[in-house]
Enzyme design. Structure first.
Site, mmCIF file in Angstrom:
data_model
loop_
_atom_site.group_PDB
_atom_site.id
_atom_site.type_symbol
_atom_site.label_atom_id
_atom_site.label_comp_id
_atom_site.label_asym_id
_atom_site.label_seq_id
_atom_site.Cartn_x
_atom_site.Cartn_y
_atom_site.Cartn_z
ATOM 1 N N TYR A 61 -2.132 -9.554 -1.646
ATOM 2 C CA TYR A 61 -2.132 -9.939 -3.059
ATOM 3 C C TYR A 61 -1.939 -11.431 -3.218
ATOM 4 C CZ TYR A 61 2.899 -9.963 -2.258
ATOM 5 O OH TYR A 61 4.148 -10.227 -1.749
ATOM 6 N N ALA A 62 -2.249 -11.914 -4.400
ATOM 7 C CA ALA A 62 -1.836 -13.257 -4.802
ATOM 8 C C ALA A 62 -0.983 -13.061 -6.045
ATOM 9 C CB ALA A 62 -3.046 -14.122 -5.109
ATOM 10 N N GLU A 63 0.174 -13.690 -6.067
ATOM 11 C CA GLU A 63 1.065 -13.501 -7.215
ATOM 12 C C GLU A 63 1.508 -14.841 -7.769
ATOM 13 O OE1 GLU A 63 3.378 -9.227 -6.565
ATOM 14 O OE2 GLU A 63 4.441 -11.063 -6.103
ATOM 15 N N HIS A 102 -0.645 -13.504 -0.009
ATOM 16 C CA HIS A 102 -0.411 -12.623 1.150
ATOM 17 C C HIS A 102 -1.766 -12.091 1.597
ATOM 18 C CE1 HIS A 102 1.270 -8.541 2.753
ATOM 19 N NE2 HIS A 102 0.940 -9.354 3.717
ATOM 20 N N GLY A 131 7.364 -9.064 -1.304
ATOM 21 C CA GLY A 131 7.730 -7.699 -1.707
ATOM 22 C C GLY A 131 6.465 -6.901 -1.914
ATOM 23 N N THR A 132 6.583 -5.751 -2.519
ATOM 24 C CA THR A 132 5.366 -5.004 -2.854
ATOM 25 C C THR A 132 4.908 -5.446 -4.224
ATOM 26 O OG1 THR A 132 6.886 -3.361 -3.624
ATOM 27 C CG2 THR A 132 5.796 -2.945 -1.547
ATOM 28 N N HIS A 145 9.495 -8.612 7.552
ATOM 29 C CA HIS A 145 8.287 -9.237 6.982
ATOM 30 C C HIS A 145 8.023 -8.804 5.559
ATOM 31 C CE1 HIS A 145 6.116 -5.504 7.343
ATOM 32 N NE2 HIS A 145 4.985 -6.062 7.013
ATOM 33 N N ALA A 158 8.558 -5.210 2.586
ATOM 34 C CA ALA A 158 9.297 -4.017 2.201
ATOM 35 C C ALA A 158 9.184 -2.940 3.277
ATOM 36 C CB ALA A 158 8.762 -3.496 0.878
ATOM 37 N N GLY A 159 8.007 -2.732 3.785
ATOM 38 C CA GLY A 159 7.821 -1.663 4.764
ATOM 39 C C GLY A 159 7.562 -0.353 4.056
#
Lengths: 506, 248
Positions: free
Chosen positions: A229-231, A260, A404-405, A429, A431-432
């Protein structure tokens, strides 16, 4: 494969302290070293539940539970120290995601394994800062999100807007971010603030298959799908004022951009090609592993070297990719604010890789050794004064970017001495995953997921809404649990917490 | 590469010599032996003069041993030693002629005779250890707020550094250009990475680290400036929105 009852299995696991468990030898056959994993109470429950489920009769197929995978990695030839599971660990192909393992370069038996790097080679996170504050961005948040979405192509099968031909690609694979610099897509300071200075020198594009190059060429400068993503984010909390100020973060509310992404189809093809080669090499060199997915080759064998060279090319691809998106994000911001990216102070804070294998120097049992460190779903976190981190972070330690997610918080941590000793300078790295993709699709509805994001005031642009549930926060472990565990265990320190206000996603 | 030395020996082909060319190399060795070194008797020079022989490298090796050349690495290095050796012999033969030639006499020789002003550097006549001189430094030091070093000459060096860096005409006009900008950082609370057991030593180590980081920053800034200057020539970022395609 050993079949034991859950209670029997637990005898091989020992809780060392509140945040750390030891996996004793014998948990899986032929373990050369012990395993270790970091969890807090919540994550511990998830971890052990996964193990318990796998012990039920009739549980076959799918990935092995994370703990088992960590132990299988501990049985690989040439491993030193311990096989380390970070708090966000979850099952993956061969190696668990969130597993780091180091192999002695001077041991001829040592191996390199594509499963220990992952399919998305040099997947990583980049953080840009701005001198804007939330109040500047809120009024035009929707336009800004749209502008980012228009600039950065996303989704499965997307194509980039930076014109490239086959020769450009060859050069980019060899030069990494130096290519982006030469072509003028990025700033000199970007290179300074990037792991490896954005270029792996041992990259050899001639070791990469035609197929990988064909897949990669149109995808440069695209975000991809899955968890990428891009946030647009704002600073929500500053834990370490001094370290944050070294990164150019002055106050709560400051706006940042997080990207990311990884090496797209290119890296995937490089990994697939290597796995085929390595299966042959394993037979020839009689390398035995506990799991067929742990295909590997001796580091100094032709297959091992070829993989490392093509992996380096894929890593360079990923850096060029993130650099192209940096350029596009700067353009998007510049258009919306009618100011140059320079005036918006849009500097790269740092760029980390969390799927990669690198040759590093570490102290093992009091002796300096050259190791091949596999980090899969694990971020390098070097302490202050380490020679491989940028001069600006010599006093604070390397910034570690934890995405994060979608729609949850992200963190910036810094590396510590303790992490250097305990985990070969590695930390978590992200959230998993907690739910498998399939399970997430069954249990959640994408409309609910999108509505929830909107309620929390997050603008969202997605290419494929029906895949959004896979990436919903509910499908993941809580990133705050993960980060707090790393902080409490001392393997990295919390520095900044970021909250998203707009998300661009595949 | 040995042009100056060969000039001193009056070797005619000194401008054309290429030591990596075997013919040049061998010719020069023969010339050195024949004209300058004369280690072998004339009748014993047959082998070394036969520069087209395939066994010449062997002969050269033996020759080097005979003249006690201590170098064994590369023939080129051996050649350089031989040239130096020849110069030494030449000097010893005619040392009376060469002895009066010093840097000073050479300078006088080349000086235009007319405006023969005696260069009188006032510093040459100073007594650097007189009390007056020391007091002067002490005054200067106080003025510039520099800590005292037990050796007054070191203190003077520090003063000179400050004056050169911060009090030159250019920076006085634009003081901002030299004053380091940056934000404070509690360096004394920062991790050093090791412990020497003595707080004073630890602090000293931290200060050394800071100085090192400053050097590193200067280096990185220069690297960035170089990249930017190259970018001015090579950069041509392009985008073509027609190529873009959003996926599913």
């Amino acid at each position: 494969m050993v079949v034991r009852q859950y209670q029997e299995e637990l005898k091989y696991l020992e809780k060392i302290n509140d945040y750390c468990w030891r996996i004793k030898k014998g948990f899986q056959p032929n373990m050369n070293v012990e395993g270790i994993f970091y969890v807090n109470n919540t994550l511990e429950r998830l971890m052990l539940e996964e193990l318990r489920n796998s012990c039920r009769p009739g549980m076959v197929g799918g990935f092995l539970p994370g703990v088992k995978q960590i132990a299988n990695v501990a049985a690989l030839p040439g491993i030193v120290g311990r096989s380390v599971g970070l708090p966000d660990v979850h099952s993956g192909y061969g190696f668990a995601i969130g597993n780091m393992a180091a192999f002695d370069m001077n041991d001829p038996k040592s191996i390199v394994s594509p499963g220990g790097v992952g399919f998305d080679i040099n997947c990583g996170v980049r953080l840009l800062r701005t001198n804007l504050f939330e109040k500047d961005v809120q009024p035009i948040k929707e336009q800004l999100a749209q502008s980012m979405f228009d600039h950065i192509p996303v989704g499965v099968g997307s194509k980039g807007i930076i014109p490239m031909n086959a020769r450009d690609l060859e050069e980019a694979l060899e030069m990494g971010m130096d290519w982006s610099l030469r072509e003028g897509y990025i700033w000199a300071e970007d290179k300074e603030h990037c792991e490896e200075y954005g270029r792996m020198l041992n990259a050899d594009p001639s070791k990469v298959s035609m197929r990988a190059k064909k897949r990669g060429l149109p995808q440069l400068g695209t975000l991809g799908a899955g968890n990428h993503y891009a946030e647009i984010q704002v600073v929500e909390e500053i834990y370490d004022k001094w370290a944050a100020s070294k990164m150019g973060i002055e106050d709560k509310g400051q706006v940042c951009v997080m990207i990311h992404s990884g090496s797209r189809g290119f890296g995937h093809q490089v990994a697939t090609d290597a796995l085929v080669q390595m299966e042959k090499a394993m037979k020839r060199d009689n390398i035995e592993t506990n799991d067929r997915q742990l295909a590997c080759a001796h580091i100094h064998s032709t297959e091992g070297q070829d993989y490392l060279k093509s992996m380096a090319a894929a890593a360079n691809f990923a850096w060029v990719n993130r650099s192209s998106m940096t350029f596009l994000s700067r353009q998007a911001f510049a258009k919306q604010f009618h100011m140059s990216p320079d005036d918006l102070d849009m500097h790269v804070i740092y760029d980390v890789s969390h799927n990669i294998a690198k040759v590093e120097e570490h102290i093992v049992d009091g002796k300096q050794k050259t190791l091949l460190v596999h980090r899969k779903g694990s971020t390098r976190a070097f302490p202050p004064h380490h020679p491989l981190i940028p001069v600006d972070y010599q006093l604070t330690g390397q910034p570690v970017l934890i995405g994060g997610t979608m729609g949850t918080c992200s963190y910036v941590l810094t590396g510590t001495e303790e992490g250097m000793k305990e985990t070969f300078g590695s930390t978590c790295h992200g959230a998993g995953r907690a739910l498998s993709r399939a399970k997430a699709r069954r249990n959640l509805d994408y409309k609910d997921v999108l509505a929830k994001l909107e309620q929390s005031g997050i603008s969202i642009r997605v290419a494929s809404p029906n895949l959004v549930m896979e990436e919903a926060p509910e499908s993941y472990k809580n990133v705050t649990d993960v980060v707090n565990t790393c902080h409490a265990a001392g393997i990295s320190r919390k520095c900044i917490k970021l909250r998203p206000i707009a998300v661009i996603k595949g | 590469m040995f042009k100056r030395k060969l000039k001193a020996l009056d070797y005619i082909d000194r401008d054309k010599i290429n030591a990596n060319d075997p013919q040049h190399f061998r010719k020069l060795v023969v010339w050195l032996e024949d004209q300058k070194i004369r280690h072998y008797k004339i009748e014993d020079r047959k082998d070394i003069r036969d520069i087209n022989s395939t066994s010449w490298p062997e002969t050269f090796k033996r020759y080097c041993e005979d003249v006690a050349c201590p170098i064994t690495t590369q023939p080129v290095d051996q050649l350089e030693w031989l040239i130096g050796f020849a110069i030494k012999l030449e000097f010893e033969d005619n040392y009376k002629k060469y002895q009066p030639i010093t840097g000073k006499s050479l300078k006088d020789m080349n000086k235009p005779v007319a405006p023969n002003i005696k260069s009188s550097n006032p510093l040459d006549n100073l007594d650097f250890h007189s009390a007056e001189f020391k007091n002067g430094i002490e005054e200067l030091r106080k003025l510039l707020c520099i800590p005292r070093h037990s050796d007054h000459l070191v203190t003077l060096q520090a003063c000179s550094k400050i004056v050169c860096m911060r009090l030159n005409a250019e920076t006085l006009l634009n003081p901002k250009s030299i004053v380091l900008k940056g934000k404070e950082f509690p360096i004394l609370e920062a991790e050093l990475g090791f412990n020497m057991g003595d707080p004073v030593l630890n602090n000293a180590a931290k200060i050394l680290r800071l100085l090192y980081i400053q050097d590193l920053r200067d280096l990185q800034t220069r690297i960035n400036e170089t990249i930017v200057s190259v970018q001015n020539i090579t950069a041509n970022p392009r985008t073509d929105t027609k190529l873009g395609k959003v996926g599913r």
